[in-house]
Design a protein around this motif. Structure first.
Motif, mmCIF file in Angstrom:
data_model
loop_
_atom_site.group_PDB
_atom_site.id
_atom_site.type_symbol
_atom_site.label_atom_id
_atom_site.label_comp_id
_atom_site.label_asym_id
_atom_site.label_seq_id
_atom_site.Cartn_x
_atom_site.Cartn_y
_atom_site.Cartn_z
ATOM 1 N N GLY A 91 0.773 -1.047 -0.269
ATOM 2 C CA GLY A 91 0.094 0.166 -0.181
ATOM 3 C C GLY A 91 1.148 1.191 -0.024
ATOM 4 N N PRO A 92 0.110 1.916 -0.251
ATOM 5 C CA PRO A 92 1.182 3.937 -0.010
ATOM 6 C C PRO A 92 2.002 4.298 1.240
ATOM 7 C CG PRO A 92 -1.556 4.494 0.093
ATOM 8 C CD PRO A 92 -1.303 2.922 -0.227
ATOM 9 N N TYR A 119 -6.526 -3.099 6.961
ATOM 10 C CA TYR A 119 -5.644 -4.497 6.186
ATOM 11 C C TYR A 119 -5.585 -4.591 4.510
ATOM 12 C CZ TYR A 119 -4.170 -9.264 5.675
ATOM 13 O OH TYR A 119 -3.815 -10.492 4.599
ATOM 14 N N ALA A 120 -6.920 -3.562 4.061
ATOM 15 C CA ALA A 120 -6.844 -4.156 2.756
ATOM 16 C C ALA A 120 -6.068 -3.060 2.115
ATOM 17 C CB ALA A 120 -8.572 -3.696 2.410
ATOM 18 N N TYR A 121 -5.871 -1.799 2.604
ATOM 19 C CA TYR A 121 -5.442 -0.312 2.308
ATOM 20 C C TYR A 121 -3.361 0.184 2.645
ATOM 21 C CZ TYR A 121 -4.161 4.772 2.343
ATOM 22 O OH TYR A 121 -3.635 6.504 1.931
ATOM 23 N N ALA A 122 -3.340 -1.637 3.744
ATOM 24 C CA ALA A 122 -1.993 -1.273 3.670
ATOM 25 C C ALA A 122 -1.447 -2.353 2.868
ATOM 26 C CB ALA A 122 -1.856 -2.280 5.168
ATOM 27 N N ARG A 123 -2.433 -3.241 2.632
ATOM 28 C CA ARG A 123 -1.641 -4.399 1.486
ATOM 29 C C ARG A 123 -1.647 -3.889 -0.319
ATOM 30 N NH1 ARG A 123 -4.034 -10.558 1.187
ATOM 31 N NH2 ARG A 123 -1.657 -9.939 0.206
ATOM 32 N N GLY A 124 -2.439 -2.035 -0.235
ATOM 33 C CA GLY A 124 -2.297 -1.990 -1.396
ATOM 34 C C GLY A 124 -4.340 -2.394 -2.674
ATOM 35 N N LYS A 125 -4.775 -2.986 -1.725
ATOM 36 C CA LYS A 125 -6.131 -3.383 -2.280
ATOM 37 C C LYS A 125 -7.120 -3.294 -1.967
ATOM 38 C CE LYS A 125 -3.828 -8.381 -2.282
ATOM 39 N NZ LYS A 125 -3.468 -7.836 -3.844
#
Length: 151
Positions: free
Chosen positions: A69-70, A141-147
């Motif tokens: 993620g960013p 979690y999705a943000y950290a994963r770039g998803k």
């Protein structure tokens, strides 16, 4: 679009900015522990000390191969993206996309940290709130994963 139900009742009192946390309407310890078990079981997550001045907080970090993620999806340029405060508080801080932060605040589930890029999310008081808080954490979690689709 990410939508949340309105959190029932008045918002809890908070303190901060350092430490930033929840002062009343504390989540039952059993719910805090269930939430922690869910958090630590996410794929690619590892446990390490938090990068904020709240050493009793339990933090989850994301291995580099999982976390694409960013930069602002992580706390203080670390691999940490969320932490659970100690039992006397029971709230969480997590990174979230701007649209999700806005929804969390407007629906009464938390407030932005006054000086960091995180969102304070109030601890769950019952089973229904647990599922809402978990939904918010999964967005982090999705943000950290770039998803995340909410950016």
């Amino acid at each position: 679009m990410f939508e949340l139900p309105v959190r029932p009742g008045p918002e809890p009192r908070t303190r901060g900015p350092i430490p930033h946390g929840q002062l009343n309407q504390i989540s039952p310890t059993t719910m805090q522990e269930e939430l922690w078990q869910r958090m630590r079981s996410l794929p690619g997550v590892y446990l390490a000390p938090t990068h904020v001045p709240y050493p009793e907080a339990r933090a989850i970090h994301l291995a580099p191969e999982f976390g694409t993620g960013p930069e602002d999806a992580f706390i203080k340029r670390s691999r940490e993206f969320a932490h659970l405060h100690p039992q006397q508080d029971g709230s969480l801080h997590m990174t979230l996309p701007q649209l999700v932060k806005k929804e969390v605040t407007e629906a009464g589930w938390g407030i932005p940290h006054p000086i960091q890029n995180t969102q304070l999310v109030y601890g769950p008081r019952d089973r229904e709130e647990m599922e809402t808080v978990w939904k918010i954490l999964l967005e982090s979690y999705a943000y950290a994963r770039g998803k995340s689709t909410q950016v």
